[in-house]
Design a protein around this motif. Structure first.
Motif, PDB file in Angstrom:
ATOM      1  N   UNK A  82      -5.827   2.028  13.568  1.00 39.37           N
ATOM      2  CA  UNK A  82      -6.735   1.393  14.528  1.00 39.37           C
ATOM      3  C   UNK A  82      -6.362  -0.066  14.771  1.00 39.37           C
ATOM      4  N   UNK A  83      -5.481  -0.613  13.902  1.00 41.69           N
ATOM      5  CA  UNK A  83      -5.160  -2.038  13.963  1.00 41.69           C
ATOM      6  C   UNK A  83      -3.674  -2.322  14.160  1.00 41.69           C
ATOM      7  N   UNK A 136      11.750   2.350  -2.311  1.00 42.54           N
ATOM      8  CA  UNK A 136      12.624   1.636  -3.239  1.00 42.54           C
ATOM      9  C   UNK A 136      12.277   0.156  -3.336  1.00 42.54           C
ATOM     10  N   UNK A 137      11.305  -0.286  -2.569  1.00 45.36           N
ATOM     11  CA  UNK A 137      10.993  -1.714  -2.522  1.00 45.36           C
ATOM     12  C   UNK A 137       9.573  -2.008  -3.000  1.00 45.36           C
ATOM     13  N   UNK A 138       8.953  -1.056  -3.717  1.00 49.55           N
ATOM     14  CA  UNK A 138       7.576  -1.219  -4.203  1.00 49.55           C
ATOM     15  C   UNK A 138       6.606  -1.502  -3.060  1.00 49.55           C
ATOM     16  N   UNK A 139       6.856  -0.869  -1.937  1.00 52.07           N
ATOM     17  CA  UNK A 139       5.958  -0.958  -0.784  1.00 52.07           C
ATOM     18  C   UNK A 139       5.723   0.458  -0.292  1.00 52.07           C
ATOM     19  N   UNK A 140       4.491   0.900  -0.398  1.00 53.79           N
ATOM     20  CA  UNK A 140       4.200   2.273   0.010  1.00 53.79           C
ATOM     21  C   UNK A 140       4.106   2.443   1.512  1.00 53.79           C
ATOM     22  N   UNK A 141       3.458   1.474   2.164  1.00 51.50           N
ATOM     23  CA  UNK A 141       3.201   1.627   3.593  1.00 51.50           C
ATOM     24  C   UNK A 141       3.020   0.250   4.224  1.00 51.50           C
ATOM     25  N   UNK A 142       3.441   0.121   5.463  1.00 51.72           N
ATOM     26  CA  UNK A 142       3.286  -1.145   6.171  1.00 51.72           C
ATOM     27  C   UNK A 142       2.474  -0.961   7.430  1.00 51.72           C
ATOM     28  N   UNK A 143       2.033  -2.071   7.982  1.00 51.39           N
ATOM     29  CA  UNK A 143       1.288  -2.050   9.230  1.00 51.39           C
ATOM     30  C   UNK A 143       1.752  -3.216  10.087  1.00 51.39           C
ATOM     31  N   UNK A 144       2.344  -2.888  11.239  1.00 52.49           N
ATOM     32  CA  UNK A 144       2.735  -3.900  12.216  1.00 52.49           C
ATOM     33  C   UNK A 144       1.518  -4.111  13.102  1.00 52.49           C
ATOM     34  N   UNK A 145       0.881  -5.254  12.967  1.00 53.25           N
ATOM     35  CA  UNK A 145      -0.387  -5.511  13.642  1.00 53.25           C
ATOM     36  C   UNK A 145      -0.230  -5.635  15.152  1.00 53.25           C
ATOM     37  N   UNK A 148       3.441  -8.442  10.105  1.00 51.57           N
ATOM     38  CA  UNK A 148       3.674  -7.162   9.450  1.00 51.57           C
ATOM     39  C   UNK A 148       3.122  -7.273   8.032  1.00 51.57           C
ATOM     40  N   UNK A 149       2.242  -6.344   7.664  1.00 56.68           N
ATOM     41  CA  UNK A 149       1.582  -6.361   6.362  1.00 56.68           C
ATOM     42  C   UNK A 149       2.043  -5.152   5.566  1.00 56.68           C
ATOM     43  N   UNK A 150       2.400  -5.376   4.299  1.00 59.21           N
ATOM     44  CA  UNK A 150       2.832  -4.271   3.432  1.00 59.21           C
ATOM     45  C   UNK A 150       1.802  -4.030   2.349  1.00 59.21           C
ATOM     46  N   UNK A 151       1.640  -2.774   1.974  1.00 63.60           N
ATOM     47  CA  UNK A 151       0.674  -2.380   0.957  1.00 63.60           C
ATOM     48  C   UNK A 151       1.361  -1.580  -0.143  1.00 63.60           C
ATOM     49  N   UNK A 152       0.993  -1.852  -1.367  1.00 60.41           N
ATOM     50  CA  UNK A 152       1.378  -1.021  -2.509  1.00 60.41           C
ATOM     51  C   UNK A 152       0.098  -0.335  -2.951  1.00 60.41           C
ATOM     52  N   UNK A 153      -0.010   0.936  -2.672  1.00 57.35           N
ATOM     53  CA  UNK A 153      -1.247   1.664  -2.921  1.00 57.35           C
ATOM     54  C   UNK A 153      -1.372   2.017  -4.404  1.00 57.35           C
ATOM     55  N   UNK A 154      -2.603   2.035  -4.873  1.00 57.17           N
ATOM     56  CA  UNK A 154      -2.919   2.423  -6.247  1.00 57.17           C
ATOM     57  C   UNK A 154      -3.975   3.510  -6.186  1.00 57.17           C
ATOM     58  N   UNK A 155      -3.624   4.699  -6.602  1.00 54.81           N
ATOM     59  CA  UNK A 155      -4.531   5.846  -6.543  1.00 54.81           C
ATOM     60  C   UNK A 155      -5.467   5.887  -7.727  1.00 54.81           C
TER      61      UNK A 155
END
Length: 85
Positions: free
Chosen positions: A24-25, A35-44, A59-66
């Protein structure tokens, strides 16, 4: 028949929910291999008056923790100032 662990099933569901929320954003960005400890990114993106969206330079990167309710209850989370991972 292949079996999926409960943790894998949980991760599949929360990642899909996060992607739906994030889309949505901006545009969801993924590495082909994590391989870079980044699960998912978001280009705003930034909406304009006509309803279209312009890509920003952010561009924001997220490392998710379940973290499941078995590990951290909703009540404990709500009453905490921070969550130690």
């Amino acid at each position: 028949m292949t079996r999926e662990s409960s943790q894998d099933a949980f991760e599949r569901r929360y990642m899909a929910a996060f992607e739906a929320l994030a889309a949505q954003h901006g545009i969801v960005v993924k590495y082909q291999r994590d391989r870079a400890a980044r699960d998912i990114g978001l280009h705003l993106t930034k909406p304009d008056r006509e309803g279209a969206e312009t890509l920003t330079s952010s561009l924001v990167w997220f490392q998710m923790k379940g973290i499941t309710a078995a590990v951290l209850t909703k009540e404990t989370f709500a009453s905490s100032n921070y969550v130690k991972l």
